[in-house]
Design an enzyme around this catalytic site. Structure first.
Site, short mmCIF file in Angstrom:
data_model
loop_
_atom_site.label_atom_id
_atom_site.label_comp_id
_atom_site.label_asym_id
_atom_site.label_seq_id
_atom_site.Cartn_x
_atom_site.Cartn_y
_atom_site.Cartn_z
N TYR A 122 0.71 -1.09 0.03
CA TYR A 122 0.01 -0.02 0.17
C TYR A 122 1.01 1.24 0.04
O TYR A 122 1.63 1.50 0.86
CB TYR A 122 -0.98 0.08 1.30
CG TYR A 122 -1.81 1.20 1.18
CD1 TYR A 122 -3.21 0.95 0.70
CD2 TYR A 122 -1.77 2.16 1.58
CE1 TYR A 122 -4.21 2.06 0.64
CE2 TYR A 122 -2.73 3.26 1.49
CZ TYR A 122 -3.83 3.11 1.01
OH TYR A 122 -4.75 4.32 0.99
N GLN A 186 -10.87 0.13 1.62
CA GLN A 186 -11.30 -0.88 0.80
C GLN A 186 -10.29 -1.51 -0.12
O GLN A 186 -10.56 -2.71 -0.51
CB GLN A 186 -12.28 0.10 -0.12
CG GLN A 186 -11.76 1.14 -1.09
CD GLN A 186 -11.72 2.30 -0.31
OE1 GLN A 186 -11.80 2.53 0.87
NE2 GLN A 186 -11.90 3.60 -1.14
N ASN A 209 -3.48 6.11 6.18
CA ASN A 209 -4.14 6.75 6.90
C ASN A 209 -4.95 6.06 8.32
O ASN A 209 -4.59 4.51 8.33
CB ASN A 209 -5.28 7.62 6.40
CG ASN A 209 -6.37 6.95 5.89
OD1 ASN A 209 -6.68 5.81 5.87
ND2 ASN A 209 -7.32 7.59 4.85
N SER A 232 3.94 9.81 12.16
CA SER A 232 5.37 9.88 12.33
C SER A 232 5.79 10.63 13.48
O SER A 232 5.16 11.26 14.29
CB SER A 232 5.81 10.48 10.90
OG SER A 232 7.17 10.35 11.06
N GLU A 322 10.06 6.12 16.56
CA GLU A 322 10.22 5.78 15.41
C GLU A 322 11.62 6.20 14.68
O GLU A 322 12.37 5.44 14.14
CB GLU A 322 9.12 6.40 14.28
CG GLU A 322 9.10 5.93 12.83
CD GLU A 322 8.09 6.74 12.04
OE1 GLU A 322 8.02 6.44 10.92
OE2 GLU A 322 7.65 7.50 12.52
N ASP A 356 14.97 8.69 5.31
CA ASP A 356 13.76 8.51 4.53
C ASP A 356 13.76 8.23 3.00
O ASP A 356 13.11 7.57 2.59
CB ASP A 356 12.89 10.03 4.60
CG ASP A 356 11.84 9.95 5.76
OD1 ASP A 356 11.70 8.92 6.34
OD2 ASP A 356 11.32 10.95 6.02
N GLU A 410 1.82 -35.06 29.50
CA GLU A 410 0.82 -34.09 29.11
C GLU A 410 -0.56 -34.76 28.97
O GLU A 410 -1.43 -34.07 28.43
CB GLU A 410 1.07 -33.41 28.03
CG GLU A 410 2.62 -32.36 28.09
CD GLU A 410 2.86 -31.74 26.90
OE1 GLU A 410 2.38 -31.85 26.06
OE2 GLU A 410 3.93 -30.97 27.10
#
Length: 429
Positions: A122, A186, A209, A232, A322, A356, A410
């Site tokens: 994604y 979705q 998001n 972030s 992070e 980054d 057991e």
């Protein structure tokens, strides 16, 4: 930027887990796509992205991808290619090999490493487009040997079917062959359950998001995921040798991401704290994304004063940020004492954007304190391991009674008898 004693600071962001309304909305979308497939996928694309598509337009064509090259400049193309080479070289060093260990009694134990068959990545496209995220998702999967990599990213909103050309070019440069113009919860549901157009995947990676994050949590178990990514974060550990202009700029580099981004300076120097506070205000006024950055700084930013650098290290390890920058006189000497951080940047010239975009390590990192137990996206995210066991007759005769004893302890008589029948047969042969 507020300056407070470190012991008074509490960064609490439960909203990362979503409000009840957000959770319900994500659940509704995921369930609808699971049941209705493309019909729901197209309906939510129209509702949230304001774009009316038919199923035949979901997949981005090769012609569209190639056409995007006309809309990017040569400087971007050079930079994205150099970044891709750095990222690939870094991740190549993470590759694992299968192994086998043969014992004198004929026992063969080992571990088989295989790539996942199909992975979905994604790439965000909401408030800003992130071509670099294409590289960070796709290249480690390629290095791992994943044969099928499918990418999803939101189309432009407001009736435009297109995708940001810089994202398309990054996808082409990374070697993406299967790309769909769909985003949000979705898209996550489509990757997890499949639709008439999109085949399901084995794992989903990449940030998004709050609805993307909540959808990833909902489908976990049906597929694997990399993490639940939050806003972030950056923490800077600095002493009075740090340049306040550099520190302020790096704090704002994360604040401009999102109103919920967190930018924190941890220092034992009151003079540096005051200088950075003033410098943040000065630089804020020059930022194109000032409104977003200012909300971030006001809500989740802080300068934490400590009695010493030793106390500062304790604060950092509790925060588990992070991104962590260390700007002290003895930065490298402190490295061994840092227990919790997604990515660590040492020295005045290792600014967070270096990681980054360009250096090579992955920028998809654990957020919200999860660096205490999780890692950046890496090649291991795209492989699976199978244990290998071959027991010889000699080994079973030697160890069978131990196995039987454990099984009966057991209360699993069937387990014990599965071994016992072999021992009886072989000993009486």
């Amino acid at each position: 930027m507020r300056i407070i004693p470190a012991e008074q600071f509490n960064l609490s962001r439960e909203v990362e887990y979503g409000t009840s309304a957000q959770n319900e909305a994500a659940r509704e979308i995921v369930e609808a796509v699971r049941k209705e497939g493309d019909t729901a996928l197209l309906r939510y694309t129209e509702q949230h992205d304001r774009i009316k598509l038919d199923a035949g337009k979901l997949r981005v064509t090769e012609a569209e991808i190639q056409a995007a090259y006309a809309h990017v400049d040569a400087a971007f193309l050079t930079a994205i290619r150099k970044a891709a080479a750095n990222i690939r070289a870094f991740h190549e060093k993470q590759k694992r090999n299968s192994w086998m260990d043969l014992q004198p009694d004929g026992t063969l134990l080992g571990q088989i490493i295989r790539p996942l068959r199909r992975v979905g990545v994604y790439v965000p496209g909401g408030k800003a487009a992130y071509p670099s995220s294409v590289l960070m998702n796709v290249i480690p999967a390629q290095v791992a040997g994943v044969p099928e990599i499918v990418m999803v990213t939101p189309p432009s909103t407001g009736g435009q079917e297109g995708i940001n050309p810089f994202i398309l070019v990054a996808a082409a440069e990374a070697g993406v062959k299967e790309l769909y113009r769909v985003g949000g919860a979705q898209a996550i549901a489509a990757l997890a359950y499949g639709t008439e157009t999109i085949e399901p995947v084995d794992k989903i990676t990449g940030p998004g998001n709050i609805y993307v994050a909540l959808a990833k949590r909902l489908v976990f178990g049906v597929v694997n995921i990399d993490s639940i990514a939050g806003p972030s974060e950056i923490a800077v550990l600095a002493d009075d040798t740090a340049n306040p202009v550099y520190v302020a700029a790096d704090l704002l580099s994360q604040a401009e991401h999102d109103e919920m981004a967190s930018s924190i300076l941890v220092t034992s120097s009151k003079d540096l704290a005051e200088a950075v506070s003033q410098e943040v205000e000065r630089q804020l006024k020059e930022l194109p994304r000032e409104e977003i950055a200012r909300k971030s700084i006001e809500s989740y930013g802080a300068i934490l004063l400590t009695s010493s650098i030793d106390e500062g290290i304790e604060v950092i390890n509790k925060l588990a940020p992070e991104h962590l920058e260390i700007m002290t006189k003895d930065s490298m000497e402190l490295l061994g004492r840092i227990e919790n951080a997604g990515a660590i940047f040492i020295g005045a010239y290792s600014s967070e954007p270096v990681g980054d975009y360009f250096a090579g390590p992955n920028h998809i990192l654990p957020t919200n304190g999860t660096a205490r137990f999780s890692s950046p996206v890496n090649v291991d995210d795209y492989i699976k391991k199978s244990s290998l066991i071959y027991y010889s007759k000699e080994a079973l005769l030697q160890n069978g009674e131990h196995i039987i004893a454990l099984a009966r302890h057991e209360g699993l008589e069937g387990h014990a008898r599965a071994i016992e029948v072999r021992l009886e047969r072989e000993l009486n042969a």
